[in-house]
Design an enzyme around this catalytic site. Structure first.
Site, PDB file in Angstrom:
ATOM      1  N   ASP A  79       0.770  -1.254   0.055  1.00 19.71           N
ATOM      2  CA  ASP A  79      -0.022   0.075   0.080  1.00 19.71           C
ATOM      3  C   ASP A  79       0.808   1.167   0.029  1.00 19.71           C
ATOM      4  O   ASP A  79       2.008   1.291   0.787  1.00 19.71           O
ATOM      5  CB  ASP A  79      -0.892  -0.101   1.223  1.00 19.71           C
ATOM      6  CG  ASP A  79      -2.060   1.198   1.153  1.00 19.71           C
ATOM      7  OD1 ASP A  79      -2.319   1.408   0.219  1.00 19.71           O
ATOM      8  OD2 ASP A  79      -2.490   1.347   2.344  1.00 19.71           O
ATOM      9  N   GLY A 203      -9.298   5.680   2.083  1.00 16.53           N
ATOM     10  CA  GLY A 203     -10.100   6.570   3.068  1.00 16.53           C
ATOM     11  C   GLY A 203     -11.330   5.893   3.370  1.00 16.53           C
ATOM     12  O   GLY A 203     -12.211   6.536   3.938  1.00 16.53           O
TER      13      GLY A 203
END
Length: 276
Positions: A79, A203
């Site tokens: 990530d 998010g």
């Protein structure tokens, strides 16, 4: 099944994968207990900071052995990497998927950097994710509409880089929200109409269920959750230790693991309930 193949399957089903960051044995255990309970697949994500903490080989070994132990379908993803050398290390070590984040560079630089990664990843058959637009990171101001991903740029970016997945800026942000986010779902639909790659929502912590589900209907195939996992684990642990003189880690950690399990089940149910 490769992650790219899974994304194609999800496109046909109009569904998505949950992608959760893990940080140690305890958090990956909580995540995979939830996955096992609901019988759903998962993407396990490791950030560069986690790899700095665990090491590349330990990160892979922990993820692979945990997936095998719990007998669940899953993939290992790097990530928000900024380093080409780290991406190569992770691919060499057996990661299924990598993200190159050059979103704070110019469009042209983002294309150039991302293209190098997609060329490298072809040698490993790995999935490549990139980011286009401004998705606020921890400590940064919430994004404004002029930083959102533009559909015409997304189309051009995909064509020029050959990516498999694209994190789009449509109103989400990394970390906690100071007010309820409002995703630009019409923009998401426009991006989905002109691209073929899997669209990713970063998010994902704190976004209301109805917006997440509508995002899936409009093309989101991967939903990232990290902040809530760290928060629930640490807040549970801190509360339990406040008036506790227990020194056996094996007795201290299980309640926090259980809370991670509950949280991830709630996130997975957002996806599962969409098709019930």
């Amino acid at each position: 099944m490769t992650l790219q193949e899974k994304f194609n399957e999800l496109e046909q089903k109009n569904s998505a994968l949950l992608a959760t960051n893990f940080y140690n044995f305890e958090t990956v255990t909580g995540i995979l207990q939830a996955v096992k309970t609901l019988g759903m697949p998962i993407i396990l994500q490791a950030s560069p900071s986690t790899i700095d903490y665990l090491g590349v080989n330990m990160t892979v070994a922990l993820a692979r052995s945990s997936l095998e132990k719990h007998e669940v379908e899953g993939w290992l993803h790097l990530d928000h990497a900024h380093s080409f050398s780290l991406i190569q290390q992770c691919l060499d070590a057996g990661f299924d998927s990598v993200m190159i984040d050059a979103s704070e560079k110019s469009f042209e630089e983002n294309v150039e950097i991302t293209s190098k990664v997609t060329e490298l990843a072809k040698n490993y058959g790995a999935n490549v994710e990139a980011e286009l637009g401004y998705v606020a990171k921890l400590g940064q101001a919430q994004q404004k509409e002029d930083g959102f991903t533009k559909p015409e740029e997304a189309k051009k970016f995909e064509e020029q880089t050959g990516i498999n997945a694209l994190a789009v800026a449509i109103g989400s942000a990394h970390g906690f929200y100071t007010s309820e986010p409002k995703l630009d779902l019409d923009r998401l639909q426009e991006i989905d109409n002109v691209t073929e790659c899997a669209l990713v929502l970063h998010g994902g912590s704190g976004i209301p269920k109805n917006q997440v589900q509508e995002g899936i209907r409009r093309g989101i195939r991967k939903i990232n959750v990290a902040t809530e996992i760290k928060d629930i684990f640490m807040s549970t642990l801190q509360a339990d230790l406040r008036d506790n003189d227990e020194i056996d880690l094996r007795k201290v950690f299980p309640p926090a693991i259980h809370k991670v399990d509950e949280l991830v089940q709630s996130k997975l149910m957002i996806i599962k309930s969409l098709h019930n």
